[in-house]
Design an enzyme around this catalytic site. Structure first.
Site, mmCIF file in Angstrom:
data_model
loop_
_atom_site.group_PDB
_atom_site.id
_atom_site.type_symbol
_atom_site.label_atom_id
_atom_site.label_comp_id
_atom_site.label_asym_id
_atom_site.label_seq_id
_atom_site.Cartn_x
_atom_site.Cartn_y
_atom_site.Cartn_z
ATOM 1 N N ARG A 182 1.092 -1.357 -0.043
ATOM 2 C CA ARG A 182 -0.003 -0.009 0.014
ATOM 3 C C ARG A 182 0.921 1.143 0.050
ATOM 4 N NH1 ARG A 182 -2.186 4.400 -0.558
ATOM 5 N NH2 ARG A 182 -3.968 4.814 0.611
ATOM 6 N N HIS A 207 2.119 7.329 1.805
ATOM 7 C CA HIS A 207 1.044 8.219 1.642
ATOM 8 C C HIS A 207 0.754 8.730 3.281
ATOM 9 C CE1 HIS A 207 -1.402 4.623 3.429
ATOM 10 N NE2 HIS A 207 -2.231 5.553 3.775
ATOM 11 N N HIS A 246 -2.516 11.096 5.272
ATOM 12 C CA HIS A 246 -4.241 11.883 5.200
ATOM 13 C C HIS A 246 -4.163 12.525 6.262
ATOM 14 C CE1 HIS A 246 -4.559 7.809 7.140
ATOM 15 N NE2 HIS A 246 -4.270 7.076 5.924
ATOM 16 N N GLU A 266 -5.700 7.087 11.504
ATOM 17 C CA GLU A 266 -5.785 5.790 11.051
ATOM 18 C C GLU A 266 -5.515 4.526 12.095
ATOM 19 O OE1 GLU A 266 -4.223 4.451 7.076
ATOM 20 O OE2 GLU A 266 -3.559 2.782 8.005
ATOM 21 N N HIS A 303 2.905 7.001 5.993
ATOM 22 C CA HIS A 303 3.135 5.729 6.284
ATOM 23 C C HIS A 303 3.160 4.852 4.927
ATOM 24 C CE1 HIS A 303 -1.255 7.034 6.992
ATOM 25 N NE2 HIS A 303 -1.313 5.695 6.475
ATOM 26 N N GLU A 337 -10.317 5.755 1.781
ATOM 27 C CA GLU A 337 -8.815 5.259 1.534
ATOM 28 C C GLU A 337 -8.689 5.348 -0.026
ATOM 29 O OE1 GLU A 337 -6.614 4.157 3.242
ATOM 30 O OE2 GLU A 337 -5.486 2.745 2.315
ATOM 31 N N HIS A 351 -26.312 -2.144 27.942
ATOM 32 C CA HIS A 351 -25.449 -0.934 28.287
ATOM 33 C C HIS A 351 -25.323 0.022 27.217
ATOM 34 C CE1 HIS A 351 -23.032 -3.037 24.978
ATOM 35 N NE2 HIS A 351 -22.463 -2.156 24.994
ATOM 36 N N HIS A 389 -22.777 3.645 26.032
ATOM 37 C CA HIS A 389 -21.403 4.456 25.995
ATOM 38 C C HIS A 389 -21.720 5.861 25.940
ATOM 39 C CE1 HIS A 389 -19.611 0.667 24.816
ATOM 40 N NE2 HIS A 389 -20.646 0.615 24.261
ATOM 41 N N GLU A 436 -20.754 4.103 18.641
ATOM 42 C CA GLU A 436 -19.976 2.921 18.461
ATOM 43 C C GLU A 436 -20.167 2.622 17.169
ATOM 44 O OE1 GLU A 436 -20.970 -0.025 21.250
ATOM 45 O OE2 GLU A 436 -20.805 -1.618 19.876
ATOM 46 N N HIS A 452 -27.997 -0.636 24.205
ATOM 47 C CA HIS A 452 -28.010 -1.645 23.200
ATOM 48 C C HIS A 452 -27.452 -2.962 23.815
ATOM 49 C CE1 HIS A 452 -24.192 0.637 23.045
ATOM 50 N NE2 HIS A 452 -23.675 -0.744 22.613
HETATM 51 MN MN MN Z 1 -3.291 5.260 5.444
HETATM 52 MN MN MN Z 2 -21.405 -1.108 23.210
#
Ligand code: MN
Ligand code: MN
Length: 312
Positions: free
Chosen positions: A37, A40, A42, A46, A85, A108, A222, A224, A229, A268
């Site tokens: 890859r 590059h 951005h 990542e 990277h 990407e 639960h 968050h 998520e 959820h």
């Molecule tokens: Mn990348």
């Molecule tokens: Mn969760």
């Protein structure tokens, strides 16, 4: 849809296809043995988890300190926004991994590529910049490479020596072995392994939980309180119900390769509906994993008060 090139392929889910996903976009990529890859960078961070095989990563931090490392199934990497990277699949089978960007719009297929920049800079500027003759650049590719087949990169130690800096190594490693860590939670229903900036200090904008549910197992009710998520289902099959105000609830089935999303603080649970382990990732745009458990809440509230609500 997979974008195929000699050396590997990738497919992605961004907000363009999955409107609800504001905070994270995801990429599933496979690199052949020695497939590269392209170098590059951005604007987004990542985060990645290795799903199969082995991969060599290279990165340079903003103080000019390089890291070259090999990762295997279950390992993570985190590349901060803007740091350059590359990735290369290693023998015998190359590498497959999941990438998560900390921005639902990130793609990407639209990154800042080494070959593109060099091809779109005048040769006399390149010559002055690098202190060589313009002739040195007469064979550069005029179209970018993105993913391409490379040669065997050789032993890791030699690659590290060849790229080392007198400034040393980055303060915090950009890789972490999530698959090998002791689970934060473990019971007969399954395990939860968590990586965030508390145990993986480089990962300042992404927190993740790797959940394994045994057949019949349940990821308890639960929510968050700090972040949406984004889910990626790695293996098995499951069912999730998300609870929202209204009241509204939505239930959906998931299997390997599916992506799910739960907005911040919506309740959820996930159950394993198959005969094999259900393995999935919960990924958050946050420096830390945070969760409120319904059973904890009820357990640590005066019993009389709970009884007054639920009659139990
Ligand atoms: Mn990348
Ligand atoms: Mn969760």
């Amino acid at each position: 849809h997979k974008r195929y090139q000699n050396g590997g392929w990738a497919r992605e889910v961004t907000q363009e296809d999955f409107e609800i996903s504001e905070t994270i976009s995801g990429v599933n990529m496979r690199l052949a043995a020695n497939g590269i890859r392209e170098m590059h960078w951005h604007q987004q961070a990542e985060w990645a988890i290795m799903l199969d095989g082995k991969c060599r990563i290279t990165i340079l931090d903003e103080l000019g300190r390089p890291q070259v490392a090999d990762v295997k199934t279950g390992d993570l990497w985190y590349f901060p926004p803007g740091l350059p990277h590359s990735l290369q699949g290693l023998g015998p089978d190359g590498a497959e991994f999941l990438l998560a960007f900390d921005n639902g719009r990130a793609s990407e297929f639209n990154t800042l590529l080494l070959t593109d920049w060099v091809a779109h800079t005048p040769p006399d500027i390149l010559a002055a910049n690098f202190g060589v003759s313009a002739d040195a650049f007469k064979n550069i590719p005029l179209d970018n490479l993105w993913i391409f087949q490379g040669d065997d990169p050789g032993p890791l130690a030699a690659a590290q020596r060849a790229s080392q800096s007198s400034l040393g190594a980055p303060e915090h490693p950009f890789i972490f072995s999530l698959g090998e860590m002791k689970p934060i939670k473990q019971d007969r229903g399954g395990t939860v392994q968590i990586a965030d900036s508390r145990n993986f200090p480089a990962s300042t904008t992404v927190a993740a939980a790797l959940v394994t549910l045994k057949p019949g197992g349940l990821r308890e009710l639960h929510w968050h309180p700090n972040a949406d998520e984004w889910q990626y289902y790695i293996a098995g099959q499951g069912r999730m119900t998300v609870f929202d105000t209204g009241p509204k609830a939505q239930t959906a089935d998931f299997r390997a390769g599916d992506v799910g999303y739960v907005k911040k603080s919506l309740g959820h649970y996930v159950q394993n509906t198959g005969n094999t382990d259900l393995v999935f990732l919960e990924i958050f745009k946050s420096d830390r994993f945070a969760e409120v458990s319904l059973s904890d809440w009820l357990k640590h509230t005066p019993p009389q008060l709970v009884k007054a609500h639920l009659g139990i």
